[in-house]
Design an enzyme around this catalytic site. Structure first.
Site, PDB file in Angstrom:
ATOM      1  N   GLU A 178      13.387   3.024   0.700  1.00  0.00           N
ATOM      2  CA  GLU A 178      12.720   3.542   1.901  1.00  0.00           C
ATOM      3  C   GLU A 178      13.524   3.208   3.163  1.00  0.00           C
ATOM      4  OE1 GLU A 178      10.724   5.500   0.978  1.00  0.00           O
ATOM      5  OE2 GLU A 178       9.805   4.774  -0.857  1.00  0.00           O
TER       6      GLU A 178
ATOM      7  N   PHE B 274       0.847  -1.194   0.000  1.00  0.00           N
ATOM      8  CA  PHE B 274       0.000   0.000   0.000  1.00  0.00           C
ATOM      9  C   PHE B 274       0.878   1.239   0.000  1.00  0.00           C
ATOM     10  CE2 PHE B 274      -2.319   3.354   2.357  1.00  0.00           C
ATOM     11  CZ  PHE B 274      -3.398   3.497   1.492  1.00  0.00           C
ATOM     12  N   GLY B 275       0.673   2.102  -0.991  1.00  0.00           N
ATOM     13  CA  GLY B 275       1.409   3.369  -1.072  1.00  0.00           C
ATOM     14  C   GLY B 275       0.521   4.521  -0.660  1.00  0.00           C
ATOM     15  N   TYR B 276       1.016   5.352   0.254  1.00  0.00           N
ATOM     16  CA  TYR B 276       0.230   6.512   0.717  1.00  0.00           C
ATOM     17  C   TYR B 276       0.967   7.821   0.458  1.00  0.00           C
ATOM     18  CZ  TYR B 276       3.432   5.984   4.660  1.00  0.00           C
ATOM     19  OH  TYR B 276       4.577   5.856   5.432  1.00  0.00           O
ATOM     20  N   GLY B 277       2.189   7.718  -0.080  1.00  0.00           N
ATOM     21  CA  GLY B 277       2.998   8.917  -0.333  1.00  0.00           C
ATOM     22  C   GLY B 277       3.504   8.873  -1.754  1.00  0.00           C
ATOM     23  N   SER B 278       4.831   8.950  -1.886  1.00  0.00           N
ATOM     24  CA  SER B 278       5.393   8.977  -3.239  1.00  0.00           C
ATOM     25  C   SER B 278       5.067   7.696  -4.007  1.00  0.00           C
ATOM     26  CB  SER B 278       6.908   9.194  -3.180  1.00  0.00           C
ATOM     27  OG  SER B 278       7.498   8.172  -2.422  1.00  0.00           O
TER      28      SER B 278
END
Ligand code: BEZ
Length: 189
Positions: free
Chosen positions: A99, A24-28
């Site tokens: 990351e 799940f990506g919530y930023g870049s």
């Protein structure tokens, strides 16, 4: 905790026994998928909020002048929208490196945005005990910090503006992100 988390992620959570994993990506990760994926779908997680509370030494800042990037903060009853990617476990070699500045990965429940259903997926989260953590500040102070920061991945302002555009494209309103964007645009005007 050391802010280089590559080895920690690989020891804590080997994934090689799995055929594929949802991330799940919530930023870049919403707008920058620099890795192969099998499919992607808009999704959300409950009980979390994105916040510009993590320092960036390696992407949008430097060790001497860290930028400000996102982490997730526990927030019962809240919803955080983003993009889910189905990837092979090998993809995490690349992502753990990308990351590495304080982020550990955790499994949580992802809910699809456009269809019923849910699945377990991984998120990267930088908790308050990592060395690069900056914590809360006012929207104006966060915007001022972002306005003057830059690192090997480019200006910190680009990260914020691209994220805000990607959220609008998903039809999502995130007041934390949009309030800081308004402050930044005023500073840049
Ligand atoms: C993301 O876009 O989901 C993300 C944010 C911060 C660190 C790693 C990933």
């Amino acid at each position: 905790m050391s802010h280089n988390t590559i080895a920690l992620n690989q020891q804590r959570q080997p994934l090689d026994h799995l055929d594929s994993v949802w991330l799940f990506g919530y930023g870049s990760l919403i707008y920058k998928a620099d890795f192969p994926y099998l499919q992607r779908k808009p999704a959300c997680i409950y009980g979390w909020q994105r916040r510009f509370w993590q320092g960036s030494h390696d992407h949008r800042g430097t060790p001497e002048a860290p930028g400000r990037v996102l982490t997730l903060i526990e927030a019962p009853g809240e919803r955080c929208a983003g993009m889910a990617y189905q990837v092979t476990p090998q993809t995490f070699t690349h992502l753990d490196h990308r990351e590495k500045n304080g982020y550990l990965r955790f499994f949580t429940e992802l809910h699809w945005q456009d269809e019923p259903g849910q699945t377990a997926g991984l998120v990267y989260l930088a908790s308050a005990d990592n060395e690069a953590y900056l914590g809360p500040d006012s929207d104006a102070a966060i915007a001022a910090h972002i306005a003057v920061s830059a690192g090997p991945s480019g200006p910190n302002s680009e990260y914020l503006l691209q994220l805000a555009a990607a959220l609008r494209e998903l039809g999502e309103h995130d007041e934390h992100v949009f309030a800081i964007e308004r402050e930044l645009l005023n500073l840049l005007a």
